[in-house]
Design an enzyme around this catalytic site. Structure first.
Site, PDB file in Angstrom:
ATOM      1  N   VAL A  44       0.655  -1.472   0.141  1.00  0.00           N
ATOM      2  CA  VAL A  44      -0.136  -0.092   0.112  1.00  0.00           C
ATOM      3  C   VAL A  44       0.684   1.203   0.096  1.00  0.00           C
ATOM      4  O   VAL A  44       0.605   2.168  -0.834  1.00  0.00           O
ATOM      5  CB  VAL A  44      -1.063  -0.052   0.984  1.00  0.00           C
ATOM      6  CG1 VAL A  44      -1.750   1.283   1.392  1.00  0.00           C
ATOM      7  CG2 VAL A  44      -1.839  -1.002   1.202  1.00  0.00           C
ATOM      8  N   CYS A  45       1.990   1.389   0.961  1.00  0.00           N
ATOM      9  CA  CYS A  45       2.828   2.601   0.861  1.00  0.00           C
ATOM     10  C   CYS A  45       3.683   2.476  -0.321  1.00  0.00           C
ATOM     11  O   CYS A  45       3.887   3.848  -0.723  1.00  0.00           O
ATOM     12  CB  CYS A  45       3.871   2.161   2.055  1.00  0.00           C
ATOM     13  SG  CYS A  45       2.893   2.182   3.503  1.00  0.00           S
ATOM     14  N   THR A  46       3.767   1.545  -1.003  1.00  0.00           N
ATOM     15  CA  THR A  46       4.319   1.883  -2.450  1.00  0.00           C
ATOM     16  C   THR A  46       3.582   2.708  -3.416  1.00  0.00           C
ATOM     17  O   THR A  46       3.852   3.528  -3.783  1.00  0.00           O
ATOM     18  CB  THR A  46       4.771   0.470  -3.177  1.00  0.00           C
ATOM     19  OG1 THR A  46       5.490  -0.212  -2.255  1.00  0.00           O
ATOM     20  CG2 THR A  46       5.371   0.712  -4.559  1.00  0.00           C
ATOM     21  N   LEU A  49       3.517   6.489  -1.917  1.00  0.00           N
ATOM     22  CA  LEU A  49       4.671   7.210  -2.219  1.00  0.00           C
ATOM     23  C   LEU A  49       4.706   7.679  -3.563  1.00  0.00           C
ATOM     24  O   LEU A  49       5.260   9.038  -3.983  1.00  0.00           O
ATOM     25  CB  LEU A  49       6.089   6.626  -1.803  1.00  0.00           C
ATOM     26  CG  LEU A  49       6.399   6.442  -0.330  1.00  0.00           C
ATOM     27  CD1 LEU A  49       7.427   5.427  -0.234  1.00  0.00           C
ATOM     28  CD2 LEU A  49       6.691   7.712   0.330  1.00  0.00           C
TER      29      LEU A  49
END
Length: 213
Positions: A44-46, A49
């Protein structure tokens, strides 16, 4: 440590993929958005960002600096940045703190032992030009953050700081706003000479200041 709205954001010095960051000095006279990630190479964080990088020109227009944080090393940040560009088609264009020693995570209360004592929760802090925290959000691991909402809140905060107004439910930049109850009708006439619509004495709707027809 619990971060309260209106308190000064804790200062720190920490490594990042763009070199050592002295946080308050790095912010300067800008607003800031600090947002954390549990660790590198999380799915999810990929996507987050990459989206934050795509929206960086919008943050720049608002005099806002963005900075991420993960409890991983600078070396891993570099490898993760390559994955982000490969999978999302967007190059990382802002610093990500390398908080392997948990210095910043501890300062900001990002470690929630009941969730996972080894990683940070996915938190967001909006910080104004006076270094004061104006918004905090905490997301579960499975739900991606809405950066359009973060921009919307910044627009609201910057507008309401400048004018004696508040923004109603689902407000978007350019929509009508509400005159704050603490402003008398006499003072409101000076600020809003074109007038407003009174729904209740405490609910006065007015065109957004600075909005063009």
């Amino acid at each position: 440590m619990s971060i309260q709205l209106g308190t000064v954001a804790p200062d720190f010095t920490q490594a990042s993929n763009e070199g050592e960051i002295h946080f308050h000095d790095w912010l300067g006279s800008s607003w800031g958005v600090l947002f954390s990630h549990p660790k590198d190479f999380t799915p999810v964080c990929t996507t987050e960002l990459a989206e934050a990088s795509r929206l960086k020109p919008e943050f720049d227009k608002r005099n806002v600096k963005i900075i991420g944080l993960s409890v991983d090393t600078t070396e891993n940040h570099g490898k993760w940045a390559e994955d982000i560009e490969e999978t999302q088609g967007q190059k990382l264009n802002f610093p990500v703190l390398s908080d392997a020693d948990r210095t910043v995570s501890s300062l900001y209360g990002m470690i929630h032992p009941e969730a996972d004592p080894t990683v940070t929760v996915r938190a967001v802090y909006i910080i104004d030009a006076n270094k004061k925290v104006r918004l905090t959000l905490t997301y579960p691991p499975s739900t991606g953050r809405n950066f359009a909402e973060i921009l919307r809140v910044i627009d609201s905060l910057q507008l309401t700081d400048q004018h004696k107004v508040a923004t109603p439910v689902n407000w978007q930049n350019g929509d009508d706003v509400i005159i704050v109850p603490s402003l008398s009708d006499a003072d409101a006439k000076a600020r809003f000479p074109e007038g407003w619509k009174t729904l209740k004495p405490y609910l006065r709707v007015v065109k957004q200041p600075g909005k063009t027809a």
